[in-house]
Design a protein around this motif. Structure first.
Motif, PDB file in Angstrom:
ATOM      1  N   GLU A   1       0.951  -1.129   0.258  1.00 28.13           N
ATOM      2  CA  GLU A   1      -0.338  -0.116  -0.307  1.00 28.13           C
ATOM      3  C   GLU A   1       1.108   1.193  -0.255  1.00 28.13           C
ATOM      4  O   GLU A   1       1.981   0.786   0.917  1.00 28.13           O
ATOM      5  CB  GLU A   1      -0.773  -0.298   1.806  1.00 28.13           C
TER       6      GLU A   1
ATOM      7  N   THR B   1      -4.749   7.901  -4.909  1.00 25.62           N
ATOM      8  CA  THR B   1      -5.491   6.731  -5.726  1.00 25.62           C
ATOM      9  C   THR B   1      -5.900   7.140  -6.608  1.00 25.62           C
ATOM     10  O   THR B   1      -5.297   5.754  -7.847  1.00 25.62           O
ATOM     11  CB  THR B   1      -6.907   6.534  -4.593  1.00 25.62           C
TER      12      THR B   1
ATOM     13  N   MET C   1      -3.493   5.133  -9.961  1.00 29.33           N
ATOM     14  CA  MET C   1      -4.405   4.548 -10.801  1.00 29.33           C
ATOM     15  C   MET C   1      -3.582   4.266 -12.272  1.00 29.33           C
ATOM     16  O   MET C   1      -3.468   3.217 -13.190  1.00 29.33           O
ATOM     17  CB  MET C   1      -5.285   4.321 -10.956  1.00 29.33           C
TER      18      MET C   1
ATOM     19  N   ARG D   1      -1.312  -1.897  -8.637  1.00 30.84           N
ATOM     20  CA  ARG D   1      -2.414  -1.616  -9.019  1.00 30.84           C
ATOM     21  C   ARG D   1      -3.924  -2.568  -8.091  1.00 30.84           C
ATOM     22  O   ARG D   1      -4.911  -1.383  -7.806  1.00 30.84           O
ATOM     23  CB  ARG D   1      -3.070  -1.376 -10.301  1.00 30.84           C
ATOM     24  N   PHE D   2      -3.588  -3.261  -8.234  1.00 25.72           N
ATOM     25  CA  PHE D   2      -4.620  -3.977  -7.011  1.00 25.72           C
ATOM     26  C   PHE D   2      -4.404  -3.201  -5.884  1.00 25.72           C
ATOM     27  O   PHE D   2      -5.364  -2.994  -5.510  1.00 25.72           O
ATOM     28  CB  PHE D   2      -4.461  -5.363  -7.040  1.00 25.72           C
TER      29      PHE D   2
ATOM     30  N   LEU E   1      -6.486  -0.389  -4.429  1.00 28.73           N
ATOM     31  CA  LEU E   1      -7.763  -0.292  -4.183  1.00 28.73           C
ATOM     32  C   LEU E   1      -7.873  -0.392  -2.418  1.00 28.73           C
ATOM     33  O   LEU E   1      -8.920  -0.308  -2.193  1.00 28.73           O
ATOM     34  CB  LEU E   1      -8.912  -1.554  -5.033  1.00 28.73           C
TER      35      LEU E   1
ATOM     36  N   VAL F   1      -7.340  -7.804  -1.947  1.00 28.91           N
ATOM     37  CA  VAL F   1      -8.063  -6.744  -1.263  1.00 28.91           C
ATOM     38  C   VAL F   1     -10.039  -6.807  -1.019  1.00 28.91           C
ATOM     39  O   VAL F   1     -10.092  -5.734   0.631  1.00 28.91           O
ATOM     40  CB  VAL F   1      -8.451  -6.608  -2.677  1.00 28.91           C
TER      41      VAL F   1
ATOM     42  N   TYR G   1     -11.913  -5.355   2.304  1.00 27.86           N
ATOM     43  CA  TYR G   1     -12.977  -4.336   2.437  1.00 27.86           C
ATOM     44  C   TYR G   1     -14.410  -5.782   3.144  1.00 27.86           C
ATOM     45  O   TYR G   1     -14.967  -4.709   3.802  1.00 27.86           O
ATOM     46  CB  TYR G   1     -14.565  -4.141   1.027  1.00 27.86           C
TER      47      TYR G   1
END
Length: 498
Positions: A252, A302, A306, A329-330, A333, A387, A391
């Motif tokens: 991250e 973000t 991206m 890129r993953f 998120l 990811v 969430y």
């Protein structure tokens, strides 16, 4: 509170920049296999850290506002003593499990490096609550200085070892030396304000702290395990060099660490007091205000990265890590979740067991789903599972906060304000897409794209009211006043100097 938060944000920028620079230096100065081995050593160290610190650093925020003055010195002593005690099994675990971990990770070189690095917890863990103890005493300047100075020392030590020797064992020795310096400085800073007070300590106080902190510590371990499951799975199924390519992108961007974490850390005492007094409206007003402001940089970073993921990754780690763009890129998120720190918020409500339950559920989901997907689609499956579980974890934590506050989902978050900022970030990112077609190098693409993005995002944020001219002017005025104060103080010292 605004000034305190800015100080901590500045220190966190330095700290996270140091960690990023360490990865960049090591990726460029070590062979891919050794860089992969370093990431495996650090991965195992991080997992054990959150097992053995038992959430004691975080417990400081909860207990300190509740302590009488006569209890504070004893509380500091019991916190430092507990962490020093826990460092011994931490180091022993790393040392004695080195061979087993090496076999599981298909890396014969890993065992020796883990045994060497087993010294690091002995000097690192006792100092791990320094920032929390200083912030709780209102010593924000010292906390920020400690964080900045130690992380600069860290990057200097690691960079010197890597660039001069190009050997992983010397890098690990440099980290142990840095940890020793951090321990000495941290204990000295924490002890100075209370050294003249009498110490009062009781077994009851100690057990109360452990009863609060242990569930939070286990929840943090579950969260770290959840965050690292993908890397463990990739290590199990790939050689160290392949893992190095994945790990270079599967991280991250530490925007949350330099925004949400220091902001929430500074206001946790106020959140705890508002909740204890039943002032839910004040609690929500303070929390929502922090989310609205933190969303501005988080959503901006973000969307921008991206679009510009490829030039960013190759600029940081060199062209041999071009395949790292996919996991990079993953992991972007994750960033929309980082406008606040949900487990800190729940901890301020005293509900550490609920944090543990949510983290455990998300970790179990990540392990099961990740193990299935990585066999089906390779590392893409590991990243996707990471990811999705992130969430799920955030959803469970947010729902528990909602229940504790006794409010509905609509009132929980400043949804409309967040949507406005999100759309502005997306619009600015789409406008920058043509920059990728320019026949120039990655540095120029980032520079041109950054200028266009910043202009559109800034104007758009003003238009939707996410930021106002009054706030910009207030920030500039605060900065001028601080500079003026520093200049005046220096002027006065010059006049007093004989």
């Amino acid at each position: 509170m605004f000034a305190r938060a800015l100080l901590m944000i500045a220190s966190k920028i330095v700290a996270h920049a140091a960690f990023m620079l360490i990865a960049v230096v090591l990726a460029r100065s070590l062979a891919q296999a050794e860089f992969g081995t370093f990431n495996q050593v650090w991965l195992f160290n991080k997992a054990l850290l959150f097992l053995f610190d038992l959430g004691l650093p975080m417990s400081v925020y909860y207990f300190w506002p509740r302590l009488a003055d006569r209890q504070k010195k004893g509380f500091i002593l019991q916190t430092l003593f507990s962490l020093a005690l826990l460092a011994v099994p931490f180091a022993a675990t790393m040392y004695f499990l080195a061979d087993s971990v090496s076999v599981q990770f298909n890396n014969p070189d890993l065992a020796g490096h883990l045994r060497l690095f087993a010294l690091y917890p002995l000097v690192m863990l006792p100092a791990s609550a320094t920032e929390e103890l200083l912030l709780s005493q209102g010593l924000t300047g010292r906390a920020a200085a400690f964080e900045s100075f130690t992380k600069i020392a860290m990057i200097a030590a690691v960079a010197a070892a890597a660039l001069l020797s190009h050997r992983l064992d010397w890098v690990l020795r440099a980290l142990i030396g840095y940890g020793t310096l951090q321990l000495i400085l941290g204990i000295w800073l924490v002890w100075q304000p209370v050294r003249h007070l009498k110490a009062r300590w009781s077994v009851g106080d100690w057990t109360s702290q452990l009863a609060y902190s242990a569930p939070y510590g286990f929840s943090t371990l579950a969260a770290v395990a959840n965050y690292q499951v993908d890397k463990v799975l990739v290590s199990l199924f790939n050689a160290p060099a392949a893992f190095a390519v994945y790990a270079a992108g599967a991280f991250e961007i530490p925007i949350a660490g330099v925004t949400a974490v220091p902001v929430v850390s500074v206001m946790m005492g106020d959140l705890t007091r508002h909740f204890a007094a039943g002032n839910i409206d004040e609690f929500l007003a303070l929390w929502h205000r922090s989310m609205r402001k933190v969303a501005l940089p988080v959503f901006a970073v973000t969307a921008f990265l991206m679009v510009f993921a490829e030039p960013t990754v190759t600029l940081l780690f060199s062209a041999k890590y071009a395949s790292s763009v996919g996991p990079f890129r993953f992991f972007l998120l994750f960033l929309p979740l980082r406008i606040t720190v949900l487990d800190y918020i729940l901890a301020s409500l005293g509900k550490t067991k609920a944090v543990f339950a949510a983290q455990l559920a998300a970790t179990a989901t990540n392990i099961l789903l990740g193990a299935f997907l990585i066999r089906a689609v390779g590392w893409w499956g590991a990243a996707l599972s990471a990811v999705l579980s992130g969430y799920i974890q955030s959803g469970l934590l947010a729902n528990e906060i909602r229940k504790q506050l006794g409010i509905g989902a609509v009132r929980l978050m400043p949804w409309l304000d967040l949507v406005k900022v999100g759309w502005v970030a997306i619009a600015a990112a789409v406008a920058c897409l043509p920059v990728l077609w320019l026949p120039v190098g990655g540095v120029w693409q980032l520079a041109v794209g950054g200028c266009i993005y910043t202009t559109i995002y800034g104007v758009g944020s003003l238009k939707v009211g996410a930021i106002t001219m009054a706030e910009i002017q207030g920030l500039l005025r605060w900065g001028r006043n601080k500079l003026k104060a520093v200049w005046t103080r220096g002027d006065r010292q010059d006049r007093l100097r004989p």
